[in-house]
Design a protein around this motif. Sequence first.
Motif, short mmCIF file in Angstrom:
data_model
loop_
_atom_site.label_atom_id
_atom_site.label_comp_id
_atom_site.label_asym_id
_atom_site.label_seq_id
_atom_site.Cartn_x
_atom_site.Cartn_y
_atom_site.Cartn_z
N VAL A 10 0.83 -1.21 0.00
CA VAL A 10 0.00 0.00 0.00
C VAL A 10 0.87 1.25 0.00
N ALA A 11 1.96 1.21 0.76
CA ALA A 11 2.81 2.39 0.91
C ALA A 11 3.68 2.67 -0.31
N GLY A 12 3.80 1.70 -1.21
CA GLY A 12 4.65 1.88 -2.38
C GLY A 12 3.87 2.06 -3.67
N GLU A 13 4.56 1.79 -4.76
CA GLU A 13 3.93 1.85 -6.07
C GLU A 13 3.30 0.49 -6.37
N ILE A 14 2.01 0.50 -6.70
CA ILE A 14 1.31 -0.75 -6.97
C ILE A 14 1.23 -0.96 -8.48
#
Length: 447
Positions: free
Chosen positions: A134-138
Amino acid sequence: MSRKLFGTDGVRGRANFHPMTAEMALRLGAAAGRFFRRDGRNRHRVVIGKDTRLSGYMLENALTAGLTSTGMNVLLLGPVPTPAVGYLTRSMRADLGIMISASHNPAEDNGIKFFGPDGFKLSDHAETEIEAIVAGEIEPAQPDNIGRAKRIDDGRGRYVEYAKTTFPAGQRLDGLKVVVDCAHGAAYRAAPEVLWELGAEVIAIGVEPNGFNINDGVGSTHPEACAAAVLEHGAHLGISLDGDADRVLIIDETGRMADGDQIMALLAARWAAQGRLRGEALVATVMSNLGLEHFLHGRGLRLERTRVGDRYVVEKMREAGFNLGGEQSGHIVMTDYATTGDGLIAAMQFLAAMAETGDKASRLSSQFEPVPQLLKNVRYAAGADPLSADAVRAVIAGAEARLAGSGRVLIRKSGTEPLIRVMAEAEDETVLREVVEDIVAAVEKAA
């Protein structure tokens, strides 16, 4: 990494406020989809159930968008109990199950619970991995691999049929008048159907959800509603479920309430006598009454305690091979039948005991004399940490010393709300009140 989104039971909060926003639900769906994608082919599926909160529509659509964007095919069950999602995740060979519910919380709250392909709630490790995504690039799916969404019209019916199979073959509930309080929640249709089809005369309350009234004056957080209906109708038993039907309280024919500890005591004793209780042990949390522990020890059985949260009860059960556990609040986990707490199936096990023994509910629901227990909640401001204050620690240490050998103190933060839960047990009720009041006063001052 530290967990910021996930608590003791998924992600939970006030609807339309972080983290229970459409934007976060979309990212959670996309992250969970990416976590469960085993390869690049578009053949994965996730089932989504919900309770009756108005915000469920918003979160359902947002989750669906996130999941399909990473190539997951979504099967929408509509309003079903939380244990139905666990069951149908396995039954439908899904990679993931999601329940949209804040359980016993009021209508303005909501939550998102995740189940793995085995039907059990995700481990802390898996949730931490999803939170990292969630905190990164999906990474989205390629255009030709975007998922599809489909309504499943018979999800509730499948669960109803399964639930009936957990009741002893050949037995019926003929002649029993049963009140069932569905809390205007997820079981508002399934629970009355199961009981009626097994032959009971059913008086159903809390079965008129409008999006705003879930758990409002009804359900297991307000068992007085079920008790009043039992007395009014002269019923043999009352079953009080919470908003997502994963917990239950039993009301006997006199209107008296039995909590999860009493229900677990009954089931443990019966299962042990039948040779069904694996490991000769019951798993419960640190909140369960000392009276339950004494009851089990008197029958040569053990009480295995865990931290608060039905997921930790289940983890201990799976780790050690036990098949019965739960919480004082009414989560009863029977892994012979379900992968999570199931209030309806637990109630049916109680009804089976009534049918087999001919005993009244008042007899079966009073298995032991509880040690006097007092629980009070103290609300604190976001970001505060009153339990770290020296003054609070000193008062708690004094209380523990005062109760040494005759009781216990348990202080913990809620995993779902900004509350400090202050609980103590002691044979002397005067001492019990004084101890709890002293701790509460100290926490309130620090908070």
